[in-house]
Design a protein around this motif. Structure first.
Motif, short mmCIF file in Angstrom:
data_model
loop_
_atom_site.label_atom_id
_atom_site.label_comp_id
_atom_site.label_asym_id
_atom_site.label_seq_id
_atom_site.Cartn_x
_atom_site.Cartn_y
_atom_site.Cartn_z
N ASP A 19 -0.67 82.38 64.72
CA ASP A 19 0.46 82.77 63.89
C ASP A 19 0.05 82.71 62.42
O ASP A 19 -0.93 82.05 62.06
N PRO A 20 0.81 83.39 61.55
CA PRO A 20 0.45 83.38 60.13
C PRO A 20 0.50 81.98 59.52
O PRO A 20 -0.21 81.69 58.55
N ALA A 21 1.38 81.11 60.06
CA ALA A 21 1.54 79.77 59.49
C ALA A 21 1.98 78.82 60.59
O ALA A 21 2.34 79.21 61.69
N VAL A 22 1.96 77.52 60.26
CA VAL A 22 2.40 76.47 61.18
C VAL A 22 3.39 75.57 60.47
O VAL A 22 3.13 75.14 59.34
N VAL A 23 4.56 75.29 61.14
CA VAL A 23 5.53 74.35 60.62
C VAL A 23 5.43 73.05 61.42
O VAL A 23 5.41 73.06 62.64
N VAL A 24 5.35 71.94 60.71
CA VAL A 24 5.27 70.62 61.32
C VAL A 24 6.36 69.74 60.68
O VAL A 24 6.52 69.77 59.45
N THR A 39 6.55 70.57 56.76
CA THR A 39 5.54 71.31 55.99
C THR A 39 5.28 72.65 56.64
O THR A 39 5.39 72.82 57.86
N CYS A 40 4.95 73.62 55.80
CA CYS A 40 4.55 74.96 56.25
C CYS A 40 3.15 75.23 55.68
O CYS A 40 2.98 75.27 54.45
N THR A 41 2.18 75.41 56.55
CA THR A 41 0.79 75.64 56.13
C THR A 41 0.38 77.03 56.59
O THR A 41 0.44 77.36 57.79
N VAL A 42 -0.05 77.87 55.64
CA VAL A 42 -0.45 79.24 55.97
C VAL A 42 -1.96 79.31 56.21
O VAL A 42 -2.73 78.45 55.75
N LEU A 75 3.42 74.15 51.78
CA LEU A 75 4.67 73.91 51.08
C LEU A 75 5.53 72.97 51.94
O LEU A 75 5.73 73.21 53.13
N ALA A 76 6.01 71.91 51.34
CA ALA A 76 6.86 70.95 52.05
C ALA A 76 8.31 71.15 51.65
O ALA A 76 8.62 71.69 50.58
N VAL A 77 9.23 70.70 52.52
CA VAL A 77 10.65 70.69 52.23
C VAL A 77 11.22 69.36 52.71
O VAL A 77 10.82 68.85 53.76
#
Length: 387
Positions: A19-24, A39-42, A75-77
């Motif tokens: 996938d283009p990115a991974v959310v953890v 976090t979202c890491t591309v 990018l974190a949220v």
């Protein structure tokens, strides 16, 4: 074992980076009021920068102030004091590129542990089966999907059994179709489980013979009582499914006029299978229903459970044939006294013959028939006197 773990992690990494990115973290479960940092890491080769990304929650864009750039590709949220999930399938936390394209996402399950089920109520139709209902916990059910499992066993011995036929009479119900023992109490309880834990209801104890209900009475017939204008007689058959059981029965009747939705209920019927309704309106269509409460099956001391009402049966009372505006001038005083006495007698009889009471009903019938015949005779003779 170590190789299996490493191989599993490698598969996860390969799948994620497809996938283009991974959310953890992925699909976390949290208690209401909790905080979460995701976090979202591309992928580095996509030439996307962390500052070009943004987050949405259930389709609503989150303000940049809750985000933080950790490095060039991440990018974190941070979400604080989370409310319960808007939907039981989870809230959608999504990472987007600058152009709005979805890069990756995660489901957030926010709620409460289940509360123990309450108010278990059961009934058996003709001693052949058992159906139970219960009330769920309040808030826990609103946010997270909760699974309910009803279990039962014989009180003094036997193994736990699990009910398999759910949602038979509503969302919180289960049906046991067969293989139930009589004369031996059962213990019944309900387990509730969701993503945050499980709980168990209080256990109820019951004997099948104490919670029996049956089918509505069959062959309900409503007929006139001769020419009597204010009466109908109702007859029915007792429940055939219980014909082989030693039991008593109570019956109830309810009736209403055709143009009304308000039912009147007759309670004092007992074990008889017929009832005379008195005090009705002449020339009126009535709808009548009957239901049965089997009790005392094989000596049970419990009150029993009312059946459903039978299908409505319609019948009409005879129309009044009396003529208005006709009088006999020769016997005014005598007729006035007679009418007054008959009116008093009629009022007394109606009061005591209401419902299914048999008090002086034969005398009442004889008086009404005599009254109607005397009116018919007078109505035929009076015109000739005037000629």
């Amino acid at each position: 074992m170590v190789l299996a773990v490493v191989w599993g992690l490698s598969l996860l990494t390969l799948r994620s980076w497809a996938d283009p990115a991974v959310v953890v973290p992925q699909d976390p479960t949290l208690v209401i009021g909790s905080s979460l940092t995701a976090t979202c890491t591309v992928r580095p080769e996509l030439a996307l920068r962390a500052e070009d990304l943004f987050w949405t929650l259930n389709g609503r864009r989150l303000p940049w102030e809750v985000s933080k750039v950790l490095n060039g590709t991440t990018l974190a949220v941070t979400l604080t004091n989370l409310n319960g999930s808007k939907q039981q399938s989870g809230d959608n936390l999504v990472c987007h590129g600058r152009d709005g394209r979805i890069l990756a996402g995660s489901c957030l399950y926010v709620g409460l542990p289940p509360e123990k089920p309450m108010n278990i109520s059961c009934w058996s139709r003709n001693t052949k089966d058992l159906t139970c209902t219960w009330a769920p916990g309040s808030e826990g059910e609103a946010y997270l999907h909760t699974n309910y499992t009803m279990k039962y066993k014989l009180r003094w011995y036997g193994r736990d059994n699990t009910c398999l036929e759910y949602h038979t009479v509503g969302p919180y119900s289960c049906h046991i179709p067969k293989d139930l023992a009589l004369f031996t109490p059962y213990e019944i309880w309900v387990e509730a489980t969701n993503r945050l834990g499980s709980t168990i209801s209080d256990t109820i104890t019951l004997d099948i013979l104490d919670v029996v209900t049956t089918d509505p009475p069959l062959d309900v017939r409503v007929t006139r009582v001769g020419d009597l204008e204010d009466q109908l007689i109702v007859r029915w058959s007792s429940p055939p499914a219980l014909k082989d059981f030693l039991f008593q029965a109570m019956y109830q009747i309810r009736y209403r006029v055709e143009e009304s939705a308000e039912w009147k209920v007759v309670d004092d019927i007992g074990n008889q299978t017929s009832c005379r309704l008195a005090g009705l309106k002449a020339g009126t269509v009535y709808f009548v229903q009957v239901r049965c409460n089997p009790f005392g099956i094989y000596g049970s001391r419990k009150a029993g459970i009312w059946s459903d009402w039978s299908n409505p049966t319609a019948a009409s009372t005879p129309r009044s044939e009396r003529l208005t505006g006709v009088c006999d001038p020769k016997s005014g005083g005598q007729n006035s006294t007679l009418r007054r006495e008959l009116k008093q007698f009629f009022g007394w009889m109606k009061k005591h013959a209401f419902g299914c009471s048999n008090l002086s009903i034969k005398l009442y019938d004889q008086w009404r028939v005599w009254l109607q015949k005397s009116h018919k005779t007078r109505n035929q003779v009076l015109p000739d006197d005037k000629l």
